[in-house]
Write an enzyme that holds these catalytic residues in place. Structure first.
Site, PDB file in Angstrom:
ATOM      1  N   HIS A   1      -9.732   3.033   0.022  1.00  0.00           N
ATOM      2  CA  HIS A   1      -9.807   2.569   1.411  1.00  0.00           C
ATOM      3  C   HIS A   1     -10.658   1.313   1.421  1.00  0.00           C
ATOM      4  O   HIS A   1     -11.659   1.221   2.130  1.00  0.00           O
ATOM      5  CB  HIS A   1     -10.397   3.662   2.321  1.00  0.00           C
ATOM      6  CG  HIS A   1      -9.562   3.913   3.531  1.00  0.00           C
ATOM      7  ND1 HIS A   1     -10.073   3.946   4.805  1.00  0.00           N
ATOM      8  CD2 HIS A   1      -8.237   4.134   3.672  1.00  0.00           C
ATOM      9  CE1 HIS A   1      -9.102   4.185   5.673  1.00  0.00           C
ATOM     10  NE2 HIS A   1      -7.973   4.308   5.002  1.00  0.00           N
TER      11      HIS A   1
ATOM     12  N   HIS B   1       0.818  -1.211   0.000  1.00  0.00           N
ATOM     13  CA  HIS B   1       0.000   0.000   0.000  1.00  0.00           C
ATOM     14  C   HIS B   1       0.851   1.260   0.000  1.00  0.00           C
ATOM     15  O   HIS B   1       0.505   2.251  -0.641  1.00  0.00           O
ATOM     16  CB  HIS B   1      -0.925  -0.002   1.221  1.00  0.00           C
ATOM     17  CG  HIS B   1      -1.839   1.179   1.283  1.00  0.00           C
ATOM     18  ND1 HIS B   1      -2.999   1.263   0.541  1.00  0.00           N
ATOM     19  CD2 HIS B   1      -1.766   2.339   1.976  1.00  0.00           C
ATOM     20  CE1 HIS B   1      -3.601   2.409   0.788  1.00  0.00           C
ATOM     21  NE2 HIS B   1      -2.869   3.086   1.651  1.00  0.00           N
TER      22      HIS B   1
END
Length: 745
Positions: free
Chosen positions: A105, A54
């Site tokens: 997200h 990420h």
């Protein structure tokens, strides 16, 4: 007792939980080589979160570099900040700049839908703020499993409530977005949040720590145990079939604290007391300290025990990994610290000096007088692993592409029933249940918002404005990821152009399965190539964005979802064009070429039981550019414009009629199914006053845009589609029912 660097040097053989933190064995060994010893527990924590997929983009870096070959200017001016900064910034004229970015997200929003989605909004807003801009709006791009699944009925309301609550409490309008449903998103929803802000050129701020002796100030919310590991770890692995194997606690958001943080930060900028700034998002303090230091001209020394905590039991490594929200880090000259603190106190924002910029080249972090981190900051923030993952075109795709929807039976149902099926399809149906939970008009500068095809915000009193759209069709991208990415780009570009704005820049959020799967990696690489080639042809730079991998449950990956946000500029928002039907008697014109293209369509999905096969419709970017040129020159002749997207002409006509509350008559020209439900690109349904029809036709000819008059706006509430007749009430009921009915169940 903390694990110090001295202790690490003296105990080289201590077992460390590197695998539990998501590191590979070779990555752990590389860390030892960099440091010349084993890492301390705090150093291991920093490297693990910053080298996660990420944060480090280790599987995508080699391909994202292709975006660097794209233009660094737009038709409106210079790109003031681009890829690598918190958000892209571009000149839009009159001394104004705009910053925008879209990020994911996803995994946190499955674990805890409300907080996962809410903190996604909070994070993107702080990215915008960190550039020196006032946030002025948000958008969201959402993906869920089928509407009738119990888990969708758990996740969807939580996500929508999280997006709405956080944005509403911040006082930011949500000006648009999209929501799609597909079985592959079951257990792996996508929550992509876009933020946009405005600033004067001179107000631009960048993330770097420079000036030996300058103080490092942590301000905003206190640091807690929520979000330890958070998105940096959670978004860097695949969910097991029974749910995520690891569930670090999801961040908990406080939008009221973020509102104070926004106003406080803007006043700090105005006072000129900030020399560098970074928000604390994924990887928290590990990210902020290492990125600021590595982007500066020296090192940094931090006294971690000065960090304001709301949980006094946290260890140094937990503090460094915490992704508690509503926090920022600033670099401030020593003589301006008191002024900085006074402004923070005015806004009731806690601020603490936790370190300073040094003249070395190390990031040193102490804990109660003992050193727990001593690293070259660039090795943490920028020089992480770079993988050239193997990728290969999957064997199954030839069979999928051969199964063309154009070959399906077109009389499987009566045509009238097909219309109702398409208008009641979850991927066409009304999104009001979602959008009514968002404040679309707070701040008073919203010009267009859902159910319009793009959002628009006024920037200054002279009427300068920006328009935004986010789009992607994962079903199309599954059939051909190269063309699917270009379809997402073209659709967002077209939606912005339909408002009368000029599309000028792109931000993307690339959602894919596991990069360790060669098929998923091939889809990603093809999508990148599609976007690069498409943006080059359109002349639009990619200003930044996000990659989200591991969107996969067990062996089931999501359909590739390269979401594209396009920003456009309009000189005077008073000239904008709405997508709802104009007044009675106006003519309706179909712009663009309509072909027999049904593969990947809503029609194939709902009339033929989820059929997904064939090749996507043709992408004609030159035709898209001609539409922009036409709409820019002839907006005074256009009373309405609605892009043709999923659902084709029937959706464009019916939605426009429902939203306006007026009837419409559309002629049938050509084979019925292809005419009503085909999803050819580069098309608009435009309303034109008959008094200017000749002038309008001449403009279309000038710009070489195919244009045919197809209908009329009626006085009444009847909808006539060729030989079929519907009441507006019947169509509206069909279109509005699916999402509320599923949520009520």
């Amino acid at each position: 007792m903390a694990d110090t660097t001295a202790n690490a040097a003296n105990t080289p053989d201590v077992e460390q939980p590197w695998a539990d933190l998501g590191l590979k064995e070779d990555e752990y060994q590389r860390i030892r080589e960099i440091l010349g010893r084993r890492p301390t527990a705090a150093e291991l924590a920093m490297y693990s979160v910053m080298w996660s997929e990420h944060c480090s983009y280790k599987s995508s870096k080699v391909h994202l570099r292709k975006f660097g070959d794209l233009p660094k200017t737009t038709p409106r001016g210079e790109l003031l900040a681009g890829i690598g900064e918190n958000a892209g910034v571009l000149d839009i004229g009159n001394g104004w700049a705009v910053t925008f970015k879209i990020e994911s997200h996803n995994h946190p929003s499955y674990v805890e839908p409300h907080q996962g989605a809410a903190t996604g909004v909070g994070g993107i807003v702080r990215d915008i703020l960190a550039m020196g801009a006032r946030p002025v709006g948000v958008m969201d791009s959402l993906r869920f499993g089928p509407l009738d699944l119990p888990d969708t009925q758990r996740v969807l309301p939580g996500v929508v409530a999280g997006v709405g609550t956080y944005g509403n409490c911040l006082g930011l309008p949500n000006i648009g977005g999209e929501a799609f449903f597909d079985p592959t998103y079951s257990g792996n929803p996508l929550v992509n949040a876009l933020g946009v802000g405005v600033l004067k050129h001179e107000d631009l701020h960048l993330a770097h720590a420079s000036g030996t002796g300058n103080k490092v100030v942590l301000y905003g919310a206190t640091t807690g145990g929520d979000g330890i590991g958070g998105v940096s770890v959670l978004a860097s692995e695949t969910f097991d079939a029974d749910g995520p194997a690891k569930r670090p606690s999801v961040q908990v958001g406080d939008p009221f604290m973020e509102k104070l943080l926004i106003e406080c930060t803007l006043e700090l900028f105005a006072a000129g007391v900030v020399t560098g700034i970074q928000d604390l998002g994924g990887a928290g303090l590990s990210c902020a300290t290492s990125e600021l230091a590595s982007a500066g001209d020296g090192g940094m020394h931090i006294e971690l025990d000065r960090t304001p905590l709301r949980d006094s039991s946290l260890s140094p490594e937990e503090i460094l990994m915490s992704e508690s929200q509503e926090r920022m880090m600033a670099v401030v000259e020593p003589g301006r610290v008191d002024e900085f603190m006074e402004i923070c106190a005015k806004w009731d924002v806690e601020a603490t000096v936790i370190g300073e910029v040094t003249d070395g080249d190390r990031l040193v972090i102490d804990w109660h007088g003992e050193t727990v981190v001593d690293v070259p900051p660039r090795t943490v923030a920028h020089d992480g692993p770079v993988y050239e993952r193997p990728y290969a075109r999957p064997e199954w795709i030839d069979k999928v592409n051969a199964d063309a929807a154009e070959d399906l039976a077109r009389d499987a149902l009566p045509l009238r029933e097909q219309v109702l099926r398409v208008m009641g399809a979850p991927n066409v149906a009304d999104r009001t249940w979602i959008t009514e939970q968002y404040d679309r008009y707070v701040l008073g500068d919203t010009v267009l918002a859902r159910p319009e095809s793009a959002g628009m915000i006024r920037v200054d009193e002279d009427g300068l404005g920006v328009a935004l759209s986010v789009d992607c069709n994962g079903r199309i991208a599954y059939l051909n990821p190269y063309l699917g990415a270009q379809h997402a780009l073209a659709q967002a570009y077209r939606c912005v152009a339909a408002t009368g704005a000029e599309p000028v820049a792109v931000s993307d959020c690339l959602n894919f399965g596991s990069p360790e799967d060669p098929s998923a990696m091939w889809q990603f690489v093809e999508a990148i190539l599609g976007l690069v080639d498409g943006c080059r042809e359109l002349g639009t730079p990619v200003t930044g964005g996000n990659v989200s991998f591991y969107n996969q449950t067990g062996e089931t990956a999501i359909v590739p979802t390269p979401t594209v946000g396009v920003l456009g500029v309009i000189d005077d928002v008073a000239t904008r064009v709405s997508s709802k039907l104009p007044d009675v008697g106006h003519e309706l014109w179909l712009l663009g070429e309509s072909r027999d293209e049904l593969s990947g369509s809503v029609w194939a999905d709902v009339v033929h039981d989820g059929h997904l096969g064939g090749m996507p419709p043709k992408v004609d970017l030159e035709a898209e550019k001609r539409l922009v040129a036409l709409m820019s020159e002839a907006h005074g002749l256009v009373a309405s414009a609605r892009p043709l997207v999923e659902g084709g002409l029937v959706r464009a006509a019916v939605e426009s009629a429902i939203i306006a509350g007026r009837g419409v008559e559309i002629e049938q020209q050509g084979e019925p199914v292809a005419w009503w439900f085909g999803e050819s690109s580069a098309r608009l349904l435009v309303g034109v006053d008959p008094a200017v029809a000749a002038e309008w036709n001449a403009a279309c000819e000038k710009h070489e845009v195919p244009a045919v008059r197809v209908g009329t706006v009626l006085d009444g509430t009847q909808v006539r589609l060729g030989d079929m007749e519907f009441s507006l009430e019947e169509l509206s009921g069909t279109w509005r029912a699916p999402i509320p009915a599923a949520m009520e169940s």
